[in-house]
Design an enzyme around this catalytic site. Structure first.
Site, mmCIF file in Angstrom:
data_model
loop_
_atom_site.group_PDB
_atom_site.id
_atom_site.type_symbol
_atom_site.label_atom_id
_atom_site.label_comp_id
_atom_site.label_asym_id
_atom_site.label_seq_id
_atom_site.Cartn_x
_atom_site.Cartn_y
_atom_site.Cartn_z
ATOM 1 N N ASP A 311 -2.213 9.857 5.684
ATOM 2 C CA ASP A 311 -0.892 10.007 5.059
ATOM 3 C C ASP A 311 0.139 9.162 5.814
ATOM 4 O O ASP A 311 1.120 9.672 6.365
ATOM 5 C CB ASP A 311 -0.497 11.472 5.057
ATOM 6 C CG ASP A 311 0.615 11.779 4.075
ATOM 7 O OD1 ASP A 311 1.012 10.861 3.329
ATOM 8 O OD2 ASP A 311 1.091 12.925 4.057
ATOM 9 N N LYS A 313 2.144 6.858 4.592
ATOM 10 C CA LYS A 313 3.374 6.638 3.820
ATOM 11 C C LYS A 313 4.000 5.273 4.132
ATOM 12 O O LYS A 313 5.163 5.168 4.535
ATOM 13 C CB LYS A 313 4.380 7.751 4.044
ATOM 14 C CG LYS A 313 3.936 9.108 3.497
ATOM 15 C CD LYS A 313 5.066 10.122 3.549
ATOM 16 C CE LYS A 313 4.647 11.441 2.927
ATOM 17 N NZ LYS A 313 3.749 12.197 3.813
ATOM 18 N N ASP A 316 7.427 -0.266 4.110
ATOM 19 C CA ASP A 316 8.141 -1.436 4.606
ATOM 20 C C ASP A 316 7.851 -2.638 3.706
ATOM 21 O O ASP A 316 7.161 -2.529 2.696
ATOM 22 C CB ASP A 316 7.732 -1.716 6.055
ATOM 23 C CG ASP A 316 8.892 -2.234 6.891
ATOM 24 O OD1 ASP A 316 9.586 -3.143 6.395
ATOM 25 O OD2 ASP A 316 9.090 -1.736 8.011
#
EC number: 2.4.2.10
Length: 480
Positions: A311, A313, A316
């Protein structure tokens, strides 16, 4: 320019409160449910400056989304003045839907001039479930118009966007109810207790509010079996995960948010036989190592037949995400099957990861979160769904409910806990049955409900049995 737009939105919200278009208290809705908030946007017609601002913001939203159109129409009655002002101010052809046909003359339900197949953009004042929009869409389609997009002044965030998306209609909003609450709270127009009361009502955590969040459908549709979904899917990771779910009879994912390798490995080894997926957060671990943690997790995944989702995430720019994914510190590609990504940076994140993620692995996009007052608005969810459609390496969504009619991806819902309603940090919990049956998700993600339990294995079995039974019930619902 963005600051100016934000100022206009805040000014509009304050104006709507001032003219009693937004009201707080206790209001009986059409459904019979008592609501702590009520929107009466019909009064806007008596305030020309506010009406003009509403028209500007609706048209600006259409322009920012690049929506193509041949004409516009307002859902009767409140949105008719909105469409009229937009038409006059911006020179856009307008058609008008009647509520009822005349019994004389042309007896038409739609007035105006258009060519068959013309693309009509709808305007609406408030959307809750989207039923009024759908009624107007049916009338316009019968008249030979096409409707693909709707712009609403205020989205109550209670299932309307998802219901319309399931009918092929994209909903864009100028304001969400959460935006209204945030602005009024920041300007001391309402107190925190009222804001939390409304949020709880909208999120389904107060009595009777669940009646408003249930999606409207013309009939209850029997759910496809995992084997049928597997045959539809093209991505290897989706096929593999559905096969595991069917073979092990589990749609439970463990969120293993532990901070040391020994605790993590012990928990996963114990619970592994009962889950289809283990979700990790290796950046919270104090002693992560490739050999000691990553490869041991991979061995357990093979031993107990589950997949691993890190996870991470990613959120960028593309090049940075590539470097993060391939960093030798974590070597994600060597032991994780799936990684999560936010949509906040746009499609570049997923596009970049497609260059480095191995075949058979994939991305899971975060479309919604389970935390209170999170910023995953309807516009954000719409953008995430577009990214999911455009990139083959997206295999699923983190969401609070099934967000589209696609059966070739998986819908995974966090924030599931049998014993708690939430925590002091904003986490909100739901039951397995609510998530699987009512919200039509595929996989429940459970963390503290398992690893903080006195008996994690017994708890995992309980979650597995309840969520899989809910799935079994949903595939045997008779159509009617």
């Amino acid at each position: 320019m963005a600051a100016e737009s934000e100022d206009r939105l805040e000014a509009l919200i304050e104006d709507l409160l001032r003219i009693n278009a937004i009201k707080f208290g206790s209001f009986k809705l059409k459904s019979g449910v008592d609501s702590p908030i009520y929107f009466d946007l019909r009064v806007i017609v008596s305030y020309p400056k506010i009406l003009g601002l509403v028209a500007d913001l609706l048209w600006s939203r259409a322009q920012s989304e690049g929506i193509s159109l041949d004409c516009i129409c307002g859902v009767p009655y409140t949105a008719l003045p909105f469409a009229t002002v937009v038409s006059v101010k911006y020179g856009v052809p307008m058609v008008m839907r009647r509520k009822e046909a005349k019994d004389y003359g042309t007896k038409r339900m739609v007035e105006g001039s258009w060519l068959p197949g013309s693309d009509c953009l709808l305007f609406e004042d408030v959307v809750t479930t989207g039923s009024s929009v759908l009624e107007t869409v049916e009338v316009l389609k019968t008249a030979g118009l096409e409707v693909k997009n709707t712009i609403v002044l205020l989205n109550r965030e209670q299932g309307g966007s998802e219901n319309l998306a399931s009918r092929g209609i994209q909903l864009y909003s100028v304001l969400s109810v959460y935006k209204v609450l945030d602005v009024l709270l920041s300007k001391n127009k309402i107190d925190l207790n009222m804001a939390e009361r409304v949020r709880g009502f909208l999120n389904g955590t107060t009595p009777d509010s669940s009646l408003l969040t249930t999606p409207i459908t013309t009939k209850i549709k029997k759910r496809l079996r995992y084997s049928e979904r597997r045959d539809i899917a093209s991505h290897k990771a989706v096929k593999r995960l559905l096969s595991i779910m069917e073979k092990k009879k589990t749609n439970l994912a463990l969120s293993a948010d532990l901070t040391t390798t020994d605790k993590l490995i012990k928990l996963v080894d114990e619970v592994g036989p009962h889950v289809c997926l283990v979700k990790t957060h290796v950046d919270i671990m104090s002693d992560f190592s490739y050999d000691g943690t990553g490869l041991r997790l991979k061995e357990l995944a093979k031993k107990h037949n589950f997949m691993i989702m890190e996870d991470r995430k990613f959120s960028d720019i593309g090049n940075t995400c590539k470097l993060q994914y391939t960093s030798p510190l974590y070597s994600l590609s060597d032991w994780s099957d799936l990684v999560t990504c936010h949509g906040i940076a746009g499609p570049g994140t997923v596009n970049a990861l497609s260059d480095v993620i191995p075949e058979g692995s994939g991305c899971v996009l975060v479309a919604e979160m389970s935390s209170r007052a999170c910023l995953t608005s309807s516009e954000y969810k719409e953008s995430v769904l577009r990214i999911a459609r455009d990139f083959d390496n997206v295999i699923g969504l983190i969401c609070q409910r099934k967000l589209s009619e696609r059966e070739d991806i998986l819908y995974m819902t966090p924030g599931v806990n049998i014993d708690k309603e939430g925590d002091r940090l904003g986490q909100q919990y739901h039951s397995p049955e609510e998530v699987i049956i009512r919200k039509e998700s595929d996989i429940i993600i459970v963390g503290r409900g398992i690893y903080e339990s006195a008996d994690p294995v017994a708890s995992a079995i309980q979650y597995k049995n309840r969520s899989y039974s809910a799935y079994t019930e949903s595939i045997t619902i008779p159509e009617h």
